[in-house]
Design a protein around this motif. Structure first.
Motif, PDB file in Angstrom:
ATOM      1  N   GLY A  38       2.936  14.271 -14.089  1.00 10.71           N
ATOM      2  CA  GLY A  38       1.861  14.527 -15.035  1.00 10.71           C
ATOM      3  C   GLY A  38       1.385  13.267 -15.725  1.00 10.71           C
ATOM      4  O   GLY A  38       0.793  13.343 -16.816  1.00 10.71           O
ATOM      5  N   ASN A  39       1.623  12.108 -15.102  1.00  9.61           N
ATOM      6  CA  ASN A  39       1.193  10.828 -15.664  1.00  9.61           C
ATOM      7  C   ASN A  39       0.068  10.232 -14.837  1.00  9.61           C
ATOM      8  O   ASN A  39      -0.201  10.665 -13.709  1.00  9.61           O
ATOM      9  N   ASP A  40      -0.592   9.217 -15.386  1.00 13.68           N
ATOM     10  CA  ASP A  40      -1.520   8.442 -14.571  1.00 13.68           C
ATOM     11  C   ASP A  40      -0.749   7.318 -13.896  1.00 13.68           C
ATOM     12  O   ASP A  40       0.393   7.001 -14.273  1.00 13.68           O
ATOM     13  N   TYR A  41      -1.364   6.695 -12.912  1.00 18.45           N
ATOM     14  CA  TYR A  41      -0.689   5.669 -12.115  1.00 18.45           C
ATOM     15  C   TYR A  41      -0.229   4.499 -12.981  1.00 18.45           C
ATOM     16  O   TYR A  41       0.907   4.016 -12.842  1.00 18.45           O
ATOM     17  N   ALA A  42      -1.091   4.023 -13.876  1.00 15.52           N
ATOM     18  CA  ALA A  42      -0.752   2.847 -14.679  1.00 15.52           C
ATOM     19  C   ALA A  42       0.468   3.105 -15.558  1.00 15.52           C
ATOM     20  O   ALA A  42       1.344   2.248 -15.696  1.00 15.52           O
TER      21      ALA A  42
ATOM     22  N   HIS B 260       2.869   5.329 -15.004  1.00 16.23           N
ATOM     23  CA  HIS B 260       4.045   5.406 -14.123  1.00 16.23           C
ATOM     24  C   HIS B 260       4.507   4.013 -13.720  1.00 16.23           C
ATOM     25  O   HIS B 260       5.705   3.717 -13.757  1.00 16.23           O
ATOM     26  N   ARG B 261       3.588   3.135 -13.348  1.00 17.19           N
ATOM     27  CA  ARG B 261       3.992   1.807 -12.894  1.00 17.19           C
ATOM     28  C   ARG B 261       4.618   0.993 -14.021  1.00 17.19           C
ATOM     29  O   ARG B 261       5.609   0.298 -13.795  1.00 17.19           O
ATOM     30  N   ARG B 262       4.062   1.081 -15.215  1.00 14.70           N
ATOM     31  CA  ARG B 262       4.654   0.338 -16.339  1.00 14.70           C
ATOM     32  C   ARG B 262       6.098   0.762 -16.553  1.00 14.70           C
ATOM     33  O   ARG B 262       6.980  -0.072 -16.773  1.00 14.70           O
ATOM     34  N   HIS B 263       6.358   2.068 -16.486  1.00 15.95           N
ATOM     35  CA  HIS B 263       7.730   2.536 -16.652  1.00 15.95           C
ATOM     36  C   HIS B 263       8.605   2.065 -15.499  1.00 15.95           C
ATOM     37  O   HIS B 263       9.755   1.627 -15.722  1.00 15.95           O
ATOM     38  N   ALA B 264       8.096   2.150 -14.279  1.00 13.55           N
ATOM     39  CA  ALA B 264       8.885   1.745 -13.112  1.00 13.55           C
ATOM     40  C   ALA B 264       9.262   0.268 -13.192  1.00 13.55           C
ATOM     41  O   ALA B 264      10.394  -0.124 -12.871  1.00 13.55           O
TER      42      ALA B 264
ATOM     43  N   ASP C 278       0.832  -1.204   0.000  1.00 10.06           N
ATOM     44  CA  ASP C 278       0.000   0.000   0.000  1.00 10.06           C
ATOM     45  C   ASP C 278       0.867   1.256   0.000  1.00 10.06           C
ATOM     46  O   ASP C 278       0.528   2.257  -0.637  1.00 10.06           O
ATOM     47  N   ARG C 279       1.992   1.194   0.739  1.00 12.87           N
ATOM     48  CA  ARG C 279       2.878   2.364   0.796  1.00 12.87           C
ATOM     49  C   ARG C 279       3.446   2.685  -0.587  1.00 12.87           C
ATOM     50  O   ARG C 279       3.472   3.851  -0.999  1.00 12.87           O
ATOM     51  N   LEU C 280       3.918   1.659  -1.305  1.00 14.42           N
ATOM     52  CA  LEU C 280       4.493   1.931  -2.624  1.00 14.42           C
ATOM     53  C   LEU C 280       3.433   2.467  -3.573  1.00 14.42           C
ATOM     54  O   LEU C 280       3.714   3.362  -4.386  1.00 14.42           O
ATOM     55  N   LYS C 281       2.206   1.952  -3.482  1.00 13.20           N
ATOM     56  CA  LYS C 281       1.157   2.469  -4.361  1.00 13.20           C
ATOM     57  C   LYS C 281       0.921   3.952  -4.095  1.00 13.20           C
ATOM     58  O   LYS C 281       0.761   4.745  -5.029  1.00 13.20           O
ATOM     59  N   ALA C 282       0.913   4.340  -2.803  1.00 13.78           N
ATOM     60  CA  ALA C 282       0.713   5.750  -2.469  1.00 13.78           C
ATOM     61  C   ALA C 282       1.859   6.609  -3.005  1.00 13.78           C
ATOM     62  O   ALA C 282       1.631   7.714  -3.523  1.00 13.78           O
ATOM     63  N   ILE C 283       3.085   6.094  -2.896  1.00 16.48           N
ATOM     64  CA  ILE C 283       4.233   6.838  -3.428  1.00 16.48           C
ATOM     65  C   ILE C 283       4.143   6.935  -4.944  1.00 16.48           C
ATOM     66  O   ILE C 283       4.392   8.004  -5.529  1.00 16.48           O
ATOM     67  N   ASP C 284       3.800   5.831  -5.593  1.00 16.50           N
ATOM     68  CA  ASP C 284       3.684   5.851  -7.053  1.00 16.50           C
ATOM     69  C   ASP C 284       2.608   6.828  -7.515  1.00 16.50           C
ATOM     70  O   ASP C 284       2.773   7.523  -8.530  1.00 16.50           O
ATOM     71  N   GLU C 285       1.507   6.880  -6.788  1.00 19.44           N
ATOM     72  CA  GLU C 285       0.445   7.821  -7.160  1.00 19.44           C
ATOM     73  C   GLU C 285       0.930   9.260  -7.022  1.00 19.44           C
ATOM     74  O   GLU C 285       0.632  10.114  -7.873  1.00 19.44           O
TER      75      GLU C 285
END
Length: 271
Positions: free
Chosen positions: A215-219, A221-225, A201-208
């Motif tokens: 200026g990206n959406d979460y999905a 950002h995560r794909r790039h990460a 949950d913490r990483l999701k909050a940081i990613d958001e």
């Protein structure tokens, strides 16, 4: 700090080892507690969330394992002292400490005030100092112990917009390295586990937060990460717990003072 919320009354089972896991209501802490319970430990687990830690204690109390859930904030010295006093009163020994906290919030240096730094210092750094300080006398009674501190890959390489973590996590790594040199001859090992990008949950909050800053959406950002991780994915809490289980075992008795990454190869720097 309130009283214990779960677990049967009475002393620990004869011959069973005892572990304390802080920050155990979810994520990495919960996975570590589950792995230790299944490895034959009696447990004391704590969290700032009373209902959550009670539920986890009930879920982990399978077989002969005694699991005591205690609400408490490890950034508060009185809470931490009460947790260790309960370990001593209930079991009379401590074999393993897994010192885990949720980590400081995200933020760039320019956005952080003194209060942010003070809160992070107590939550991320002083909580570990105090936990180790309280654990050592209990472990010293039988000249054996395993201390594992859950840190972050930011102890090896700064993470953009995580200024609090970047400053304090390396300090925790230095603490572990220094203290381990003082406890090794007493049979007490001390190591730091440094997770990379673990799906919590913490990483999701940081990613958001980072996605918004970019200026990206979460999905996106995560794909790039995930694409820059050699393993091609985020890790799971169980990936971290597996290493913690080894470092708390008898087989790991000659490993101390180390920082061990669990990051899928993300950090490429040499030690």
């Amino acid at each position: 700090m309130t009283s214990e919320t779960a677990g049967p009354a009475g002393e620990g089972s004869p011959g069973r080892r005892v572990a304390l896991v802080t920050g155990a209501s979810r994520g990495i802490g919960r996975a570590c507690a589950d792995r230790l319970a299944r490895s034959g430990f009696d447990l004391v687990i704590c969290s700032r969330e009373p209902d959550a830690i009670e539920a986890v204690a009930n879920e982990l109390a399978h077989g002969d394992a005694q699991v005591v859930g205690v609400p408490g904030d490890v950034s508060v010295e009185a809470d931490l002292a009460a947790i260790f006093a309960l370990v001593d009163e209930r079991f009379g020994r401590l074999d393993v400490l897994v010192s885990n906290t949720g980590g400081p919030p995200a933020g760039a240096f320019a956005d952080l005030a003194d209060d942010d730094w003070a809160a992070a210092f107590h939550g991320t750094f002083m909580s570990v100092i105090r936990a180790i300080r309280f654990a050592l006398p209990l472990m010293g009674r039988h000249d054996h112990g395993r201390i594992v501190v859950i840190g972050s890959s930011s102890s090896r390489q700064p993470i953009p917009r995580l200024a609090l973590s970047n400053a304090l996590r390396p300090a925790v790594a230095g603490l572990v390295k220094s203290a381990a040199q003082e406890t090794a001859r007493s049979g007490i090992t001390m190591n730091l586990v440094a997770p990379g990008r673990i799906a919590t949950d913490r990483l999701k909050a940081i990613d958001e937060y980072l996605a918004e800053q970019e200026g990206n959406d979460y999905a996106t950002h995560r794909r790039h990460a995930e694409s820059v991780i050699p393993a091609g994915r985020y890790g799971s809490p169980d990936d971290v717990a597996a290493l913690v289980a080894f470092l708390t075992s008898d087989e790991a008795g000659y490993i101390t003072g180390q920082t061990v990454l669990v990051d899928g190869g993300l950090i490429s720097a040499l030690p």
